[in-house]
Design a protein around this motif. Structure first.
Motif, short mmCIF file in Angstrom:
data_model
loop_
_atom_site.label_atom_id
_atom_site.label_comp_id
_atom_site.label_asym_id
_atom_site.label_seq_id
_atom_site.Cartn_x
_atom_site.Cartn_y
_atom_site.Cartn_z
N ALA A 1 0.84 -1.20 0.00
CA ALA A 1 0.00 0.00 0.00
C ALA A 1 0.88 1.25 0.00
O ALA A 1 0.64 2.20 -0.75
CB ALA A 1 -0.92 -0.01 1.22
N GLU A 2 1.92 1.22 0.83
CA GLU A 2 2.83 2.39 0.89
C GLU A 2 3.55 2.59 -0.43
O GLU A 2 3.71 3.70 -0.91
CB GLU A 2 3.86 2.19 2.01
CG GLU A 2 3.29 2.53 3.38
CD GLU A 2 4.19 2.06 4.52
OE1 GLU A 2 5.37 1.74 4.26
OE2 GLU A 2 3.68 2.01 5.65
N ARG A 3 3.99 1.48 -0.99
CA ARG A 3 4.72 1.56 -2.26
C ARG A 3 3.80 2.11 -3.37
O ARG A 3 4.21 2.93 -4.18
CB ARG A 3 5.25 0.17 -2.62
CG ARG A 3 5.98 0.09 -3.92
CD ARG A 3 7.33 0.79 -3.92
NE ARG A 3 7.83 0.87 -5.29
CZ ARG A 3 8.38 1.93 -5.85
NH1 ARG A 3 8.54 3.04 -5.16
NH2 ARG A 3 8.79 1.90 -7.09
N ALA A 4 2.53 1.67 -3.36
CA ALA A 4 1.57 2.14 -4.37
C ALA A 4 1.42 3.67 -4.25
O ALA A 4 1.44 4.39 -5.26
CB ALA A 4 0.23 1.45 -4.19
N ALA A 5 1.30 4.16 -3.03
CA ALA A 5 1.14 5.60 -2.82
C ALA A 5 2.40 6.34 -3.27
O ALA A 5 2.33 7.41 -3.89
CB ALA A 5 0.83 5.88 -1.36
N ALA A 6 3.56 5.74 -2.97
CA ALA A 6 4.83 6.39 -3.33
C ALA A 6 4.97 6.50 -4.85
O ALA A 6 5.45 7.51 -5.37
CB ALA A 6 5.99 5.60 -2.74
#
Ligand code: G6P
Length: 474
Positions: free
Chosen positions: A249-254
């Motif tokens: 999820a964090e990577r997607a946002a990044a």
């Protein structure tokens, strides 16, 4: 050491990777096939025979996660004639509706025969009495018959991962009869779609002269061969869980942040292959930008092209074509810090793929012809919130199941433009309705169900004998 269950595929389920210090190790390849087959392999002390890639000779068999892996080495000449030549320069384009022109070379055919024989001999030497052998894909279509001649006691299944072409195209192949007879060595032949199975049965009737009825072929020696569709799938739960995880999820946002937080992100992920329709799709998107229907502040297209078969001429030409096209589109239509197409020529691990699927609003999968297309299914599995749009070619096997996608004809650029815009503009309610239905389909039929169904049908075959395999987990 012999096994009750053998998988015979061109590639092993692991890749040989060179470390910085020059040593080599094995890394599990990301495919779903191995995930699906692993449990039943473990329960039966199964063996997997395949090429490890490269020209390393005499690699020893080894164990990985309860599976016996047996590398079958190839010389540079074999790679050229069997893999790059006959498999990927002849069969691949022929089976994909002649998207490129297949080349018919007798020298390639000779190497195809001899490499198939080596696979068959290896399998014959490793199979226990009455074992089950599952052969995979277009590279090994002669193995079933060769293996049956060596070991009539075996139960043999074959699965074709790519389309099986209509008779009108298959007929061009100078070695059509040998291929059909090679496949008829199996007890059960699996295809992606019913159309492929029907093409095969019709060809056997016309070209080999055997009696057939629906999905059955009756051989003069009393055996029956069953040819049926088993649409392959993915590890849907596995992808969903991965997409749900915090790091993804964090990577997607990044990634979205790095793209400049456009309103919507379009995504294409394909092996760099001429069957995938990458050029036409990028052209369609760029015309929408050129004509002012989309603005680069609003929308960006991320295209991942996974390097593939780089020694084959057609693939090199395509890479250059895409490089030039992306350069031209970005040069003509991009702004500073705002390319129209964000192009990556690279392969990524599952986690990064899941992050890409999670962050993308419109997934664009537009092959000219594709056996199934697992990327389309992976995208659907990763859409936890029942949102996101899928634009999908009618000519991908997946279109038979994913009816709620925006279905397009990839040869029709204007039609694709319309679909891309509709997917871009669709409201939440419509997106949810479509995605919910597709998710239901994908989660209900995953790759474990696919493998179980094939194995069940294969074990029902009563041509030879009745030795049963252990169920998974036993
Ligand atoms: C397709 C084929 C597979 C093949 C894969 C990757 O999915 O059906 O048999 O392994 O492409 O291609 P490669 O040539 O790298 O094995």
């Amino acid at each position: 050491m012999t096994s009750d269950l053998l998988i015979v595929a061109n590639r092993l389920p692991v890749d040989r990777v060179k470390n910085d210090d020059g040593s080599t190790t094995w890394r599990k390849s990301p495919g779903g096939l191995v995930t699906a087959i692993e449990p039943v392999m473990r329960a039966n002390d199964g063996t997997w025979i395949g090429w490890p890639g490269g020209t390393d000779q005499d690699l020893e068999p080894f164990e990985d996660d309860g599976m016996n892996l047996v590398p079958l080495s190839m010389t540079a000449e074999e790679i050229e004639g069997f893999y790059e030549g006959f498999s990927n320069g002849c069969l691949w384009p022929l089976y994909h509706d002649l998207v490129a022109k297949p080349e018919f070379h007798r020298e390639w055919w000779d190497v195809y025969v001899s490499v198939n024989r080596r696979f068959a001999e290896k399998a014959a030497s490793l199979a226990a009495e009455g074992a089950t052998v599952w052969v995979h894909d277009y590279q090994l279509q002669l193995v079933p018959q060769m293996l049956r001649e060596l070991r009539p006691d075996l139960r043999i299944g074959f699965y074709l991962h790519i389309p099986f072409p209509p008779a009108e195209l298959f007929q061009q192949l100078p070695w059509r009869r040998q291929i059909l007879e090679g496949l008829l060595g199996a007890d059960l032949l699996g295809f992606q779609l019913p159309g492929g199975a029907q093409n095969f049965v019709r060809l056997v009737r016309q070209r080999v002269g055997h009696k057939t009825h629906k999905e059955l072929v009756y051989l003069p020696d009393g055996r029956t061969v069953r040819a049926e569709a088993f649409p392959i799938s993915i590890d849907a739960k596995g992808f969903e869980t991965l997409a749900r995880s915090e790091p993804v999820a964090e990577r997607a946002a990044a990634i979205r942040e790095q793209l400049g937080n456009p309103r919507k992100v379009f995504l294409g992920i394909d092996r760099l292959d001429y069957t995938k329709g990458i050029v036409a799709r990028l052209r369609a998107f760029s015309e929408l930008v050129r004509d002012g229907h989309l603005d680069v502040e609003d929308a960006v297209f991320v295209q991942v092209a996974v390097p593939s078969r780089e020694q084959v001429e057609e693939y090199r030409i395509l890479r250059d074509e895409i490089d030039r096209l992306v350069g031209r589109i970005n040069g003509d239509l991009g702004r500073i810090g705002r390319p129209v197409i964000s192009y990556l020529h690279s392969s990524y691990p599952r986690e990064e793929m899941a992050a890409l699927y999670r962050m993308a609003d419109v997934m664009v999968v537009t092959p000219y012809r594709d056996g199934m297309n697992l990327v389309a299914k992976e995208y659907v599995a990763c859409r936890l919130d029942d949102d996101g749009a899928l634009v999908l070619s009618e000519f991908a096997g997946a279109a038979a199941e994913l009816r709620q996608a925006w279905l397009v004809n990839p040869h029709d650029i204007d039609g694709m433009k319309t679909a891309l815009l509709q997917a871009f503009e669709a409201g939440d309610k419509e997106l949810t309705k479509r995605m919910k239905a597709m998710r239901k389909t994908i989660l209900a039929h995953d790759v474990a169900a696919w493998a179980a169904e094939f194995m069940r049908m294969l074990s029902d075959v009563d041509n030879v004998h009745d030795k049963e395999l252990n169920p998974p987990g036993s």
